[in-house]
Design a protein around this motif. Structure first.
Motif, PDB file in Angstrom:
ATOM      1  N   LYS A 109      82.403  30.832 -16.861  1.00 38.83           N
ATOM      2  CA  LYS A 109      82.201  31.817 -15.791  1.00 38.83           C
ATOM      3  C   LYS A 109      82.135  31.116 -14.440  1.00 38.83           C
ATOM      4  O   LYS A 109      82.946  31.360 -13.572  1.00 38.83           O
ATOM      5  N   PHE A 110      81.141  30.230 -14.257  1.00 34.65           N
ATOM      6  CA  PHE A 110      81.036  29.488 -13.000  1.00 34.65           C
ATOM      7  C   PHE A 110      80.093  28.306 -13.199  1.00 34.65           C
ATOM      8  O   PHE A 110      79.432  28.189 -14.235  1.00 34.65           O
ATOM      9  N   GLN A 111      80.044  27.434 -12.191  1.00 36.65           N
ATOM     10  CA  GLN A 111      79.148  26.284 -12.229  1.00 36.65           C
ATOM     11  C   GLN A 111      78.471  26.142 -10.876  1.00 36.65           C
ATOM     12  O   GLN A 111      78.996  26.590  -9.856  1.00 36.65           O
ATOM     13  N   THR A 112      77.295  25.518 -10.896  1.00 41.90           N
ATOM     14  CA  THR A 112      76.550  25.261  -9.673  1.00 41.90           C
ATOM     15  C   THR A 112      76.031  23.827  -9.715  1.00 41.90           C
ATOM     16  O   THR A 112      76.038  23.184 -10.758  1.00 41.90           O
ATOM     17  N   GLY A 113      75.586  23.357  -8.570  1.00 39.30           N
ATOM     18  CA  GLY A 113      74.976  22.036  -8.512  1.00 39.30           C
ATOM     19  C   GLY A 113      75.999  20.946  -8.255  1.00 39.30           C
ATOM     20  O   GLY A 113      77.091  21.185  -7.734  1.00 39.30           O
ATOM     21  N   ASN A 114      75.623  19.746  -8.635  1.00 38.51           N
ATOM     22  CA  ASN A 114      76.395  18.548  -8.346  1.00 38.51           C
ATOM     23  C   ASN A 114      77.475  18.348  -9.408  1.00 38.51           C
ATOM     24  O   ASN A 114      77.203  17.848 -10.492  1.00 38.51           O
ATOM     25  N   PRO A 145      74.758  10.957 -23.308  1.00 36.13           N
ATOM     26  CA  PRO A 145      73.654  10.009 -23.122  1.00 36.13           C
ATOM     27  C   PRO A 145      73.502   9.522 -21.681  1.00 36.13           C
ATOM     28  O   PRO A 145      72.455   8.982 -21.321  1.00 36.13           O
ATOM     29  N   GLY A 146      74.513   9.728 -20.855  1.00 34.83           N
ATOM     30  CA  GLY A 146      74.433   9.331 -19.458  1.00 34.83           C
ATOM     31  C   GLY A 146      73.607  10.275 -18.603  1.00 34.83           C
ATOM     32  O   GLY A 146      73.249   9.947 -17.471  1.00 34.83           O
ATOM     33  N   PHE A 147      73.303  11.453 -19.116  1.00 33.39           N
ATOM     34  CA  PHE A 147      72.397  12.365 -18.434  1.00 33.39           C
ATOM     35  C   PHE A 147      70.974  12.021 -18.853  1.00 33.39           C
ATOM     36  O   PHE A 147      70.736  11.576 -19.978  1.00 33.39           O
ATOM     37  N   ASP A 148      70.019  12.248 -17.972  1.00 31.82           N
ATOM     38  CA  ASP A 148      68.621  12.060 -18.360  1.00 31.82           C
ATOM     39  C   ASP A 148      68.172  13.178 -19.293  1.00 31.82           C
ATOM     40  O   ASP A 148      67.301  12.968 -20.139  1.00 31.82           O
ATOM     41  N   SER A 149      68.770  14.356 -19.145  1.00 34.02           N
ATOM     42  CA  SER A 149      68.501  15.445 -20.086  1.00 34.02           C
ATOM     43  C   SER A 149      69.590  16.496 -19.974  1.00 34.02           C
ATOM     44  O   SER A 149      70.265  16.608 -18.949  1.00 34.02           O
ATOM     45  N   ALA A 205      81.264  34.280 -40.351  1.00 30.20           N
ATOM     46  CA  ALA A 205      80.491  34.976 -39.323  1.00 30.20           C
ATOM     47  C   ALA A 205      81.006  34.575 -37.952  1.00 30.20           C
ATOM     48  O   ALA A 205      81.572  33.493 -37.769  1.00 30.20           O
ATOM     49  N   THR A 206      80.793  35.464 -36.993  1.00 28.56           N
ATOM     50  CA  THR A 206      81.086  35.198 -35.594  1.00 28.56           C
ATOM     51  C   THR A 206      79.826  35.509 -34.805  1.00 28.56           C
ATOM     52  O   THR A 206      79.209  36.554 -35.004  1.00 28.56           O
ATOM     53  N   GLY A 207      79.450  34.580 -33.946  1.00 22.97           N
ATOM     54  CA  GLY A 207      78.317  34.787 -33.054  1.00 22.97           C
ATOM     55  C   GLY A 207      78.780  34.697 -31.621  1.00 22.97           C
ATOM     56  O   GLY A 207      79.524  33.785 -31.261  1.00 22.97           O
ATOM     57  N   ARG A 208      78.356  35.656 -30.836  1.00 26.74           N
ATOM     58  CA  ARG A 208      78.681  35.649 -29.408  1.00 26.74           C
ATOM     59  C   ARG A 208      77.376  35.528 -28.641  1.00 26.74           C
ATOM     60  O   ARG A 208      76.409  36.228 -28.947  1.00 26.74           O
ATOM     61  N   THR A 209      77.369  34.635 -27.638  1.00 26.42           N
ATOM     62  CA  THR A 209      76.142  34.420 -26.878  1.00 26.42           C
ATOM     63  C   THR A 209      76.460  33.908 -25.478  1.00 26.42           C
ATOM     64  O   THR A 209      77.458  33.229 -25.275  1.00 26.42           O
ATOM     65  N   TYR A 210      75.608  34.266 -24.548  1.00 26.20           N
ATOM     66  CA  TYR A 210      75.672  33.669 -23.220  1.00 26.20           C
ATOM     67  C   TYR A 210      75.105  32.257 -23.308  1.00 26.20           C
ATOM     68  O   TYR A 210      74.266  31.967 -24.153  1.00 26.20           O
ATOM     69  N   VAL A 211      75.552  31.392 -22.397  1.00 22.90           N
ATOM     70  CA  VAL A 211      75.010  30.037 -22.333  1.00 22.90           C
ATOM     71  C   VAL A 211      74.845  29.621 -20.871  1.00 22.90           C
ATOM     72  O   VAL A 211      75.697  29.905 -20.032  1.00 22.90           O
ATOM     73  N   THR A 212      73.712  28.995 -20.615  1.00 24.68           N
ATOM     74  CA  THR A 212      73.465  28.293 -19.368  1.00 24.68           C
ATOM     75  C   THR A 212      73.168  26.862 -19.774  1.00 24.68           C
ATOM     76  O   THR A 212      72.218  26.612 -20.516  1.00 24.68           O
ATOM     77  N   ALA A 213      74.006  25.932 -19.331  1.00 25.93           N
ATOM     78  CA  ALA A 213      73.874  24.540 -19.744  1.00 25.93           C
ATOM     79  C   ALA A 213      73.525  23.679 -18.533  1.00 25.93           C
ATOM     80  O   ALA A 213      74.347  23.482 -17.645  1.00 25.93           O
ATOM     81  N   ASP A 214      72.274  23.196 -18.516  1.00 21.95           N
ATOM     82  CA  ASP A 214      71.804  22.315 -17.454  1.00 21.95           C
ATOM     83  C   ASP A 214      71.995  20.864 -17.868  1.00 21.95           C
ATOM     84  O   ASP A 214      71.713  20.495 -19.012  1.00 21.95           O
ATOM     85  N   HIS A 215      72.455  20.050 -16.917  1.00 22.06           N
ATOM     86  CA  HIS A 215      72.667  18.619 -17.129  1.00 22.06           C
ATOM     87  C   HIS A 215      72.004  17.910 -15.959  1.00 22.06           C
ATOM     88  O   HIS A 215      72.371  18.163 -14.808  1.00 22.06           O
ATOM     89  N   GLU A 241      71.050  11.563  -4.997  1.00 23.16           N
ATOM     90  CA  GLU A 241      70.841  12.159  -3.674  1.00 23.16           C
ATOM     91  C   GLU A 241      71.574  13.479  -3.471  1.00 23.16           C
ATOM     92  O   GLU A 241      71.047  14.386  -2.843  1.00 23.16           O
ATOM     93  N   ALA A 242      72.776  13.612  -3.985  1.00 20.78           N
ATOM     94  CA  ALA A 242      73.583  14.810  -3.737  1.00 20.78           C
ATOM     95  C   ALA A 242      73.185  15.981  -4.630  1.00 20.78           C
ATOM     96  O   ALA A 242      73.796  17.035  -4.567  1.00 20.78           O
ATOM     97  N   GLY A 243      72.187  15.829  -5.433  1.00 16.80           N
ATOM     98  CA  GLY A 243      71.742  16.911  -6.313  1.00 16.80           C
ATOM     99  C   GLY A 243      71.586  16.402  -7.722  1.00 16.80           C
ATOM    100  O   GLY A 243      72.434  15.666  -8.222  1.00 16.80           O
ATOM    101  N   GLU A 244      70.492  16.724  -8.349  1.00 14.89           N
ATOM    102  CA  GLU A 244      70.150  16.162  -9.645  1.00 14.89           C
ATOM    103  C   GLU A 244      70.644  16.970 -10.832  1.00 14.89           C
ATOM    104  O   GLU A 244      70.622  16.486 -11.949  1.00 14.89           O
ATOM    105  N   VAL A 245      71.073  18.200 -10.597  1.00  9.81           N
ATOM    106  CA  VAL A 245      71.412  19.074 -11.719  1.00  9.81           C
ATOM    107  C   VAL A 245      72.808  19.657 -11.536  1.00  9.81           C
ATOM    108  O   VAL A 245      73.195  20.059 -10.438  1.00  9.81           O
ATOM    109  N   TRP A 246      73.528  19.676 -12.632  1.00 14.33           N
ATOM    110  CA  TRP A 246      74.810  20.359 -12.711  1.00 14.33           C
ATOM    111  C   TRP A 246      74.636  21.420 -13.795  1.00 14.33           C
ATOM    112  O   TRP A 246      74.226  21.108 -14.917  1.00 14.33           O
TER     113      TRP A 246
END
Length: 148
Positions: A130-135, A61-65, A82-92, A98-103
């Protein structure tokens, strides 16, 4: 059958992103196997679904979205499991930081599901980081905002 499994997975992550905790809980088994060890979250464990959701409620809830983009979902079934495998990109996102709005966190999920009656429920989630970008300071800021 795979359609019902896909819908359960999509509904679960939609519930998390919209913070519909009752809906998320209704799509989980109890206990629920959670493994975010590849992301430094400690060892895998079988936890009460309410405890997992309580932890997520202390930060999300501390993220705006937030937005979990999944795909493709590869499903293997074995009777009522069942087993499901999927890629995920999770934006926060937190607006106005100021230092960047998205992690953004990138990886994949290995999701286990169990059929209970006519419905499929998620019984486990193993995140493969795998990796992360942003703030990368945004999670701490979100947790602080959620606590106030």
């Amino acid at each position: 059958m795979t359609h019902d499994i896909t819908n359960a997975v999509q509904r679960f992550f939609e519930a998390v992103d919209t913070q519909n905790w009752a809906a998320a809980n209704s799509l989980m088994t109890n206990p629920f196997h959670l493994d975010y060890s590849s992301f430094g979250a400690g060892p895998a464990a079988d936890l009460a679904s309410a405890d997992i959701l309580s932890g997520w409620r202390s930060v999300l809830p501390g993220f705006d979205s937030t937005h979990h983009q999944l795909g493709p979902l590869i499903i293997e079934t074995d009777g009522n499991s069942a087993t499901g495998r999927t890629y995920v990109t999770a934006d926060h996102q937190i607006a106005g930081v100021e230092a960047g709005e998205v992690w953004t966190v990138y990886g994949s999920y290995v999701l286990t599901l169990t059929k209970i009656g006519p419905d499929w429920r998620l019984s486990g989630n193993t995140f493969q980081f795998k990796f992360q970008t942003g703030n990368t300071d945004l999670p701490a800021l979100a947790q602080s905002r959620a606590a106030s």
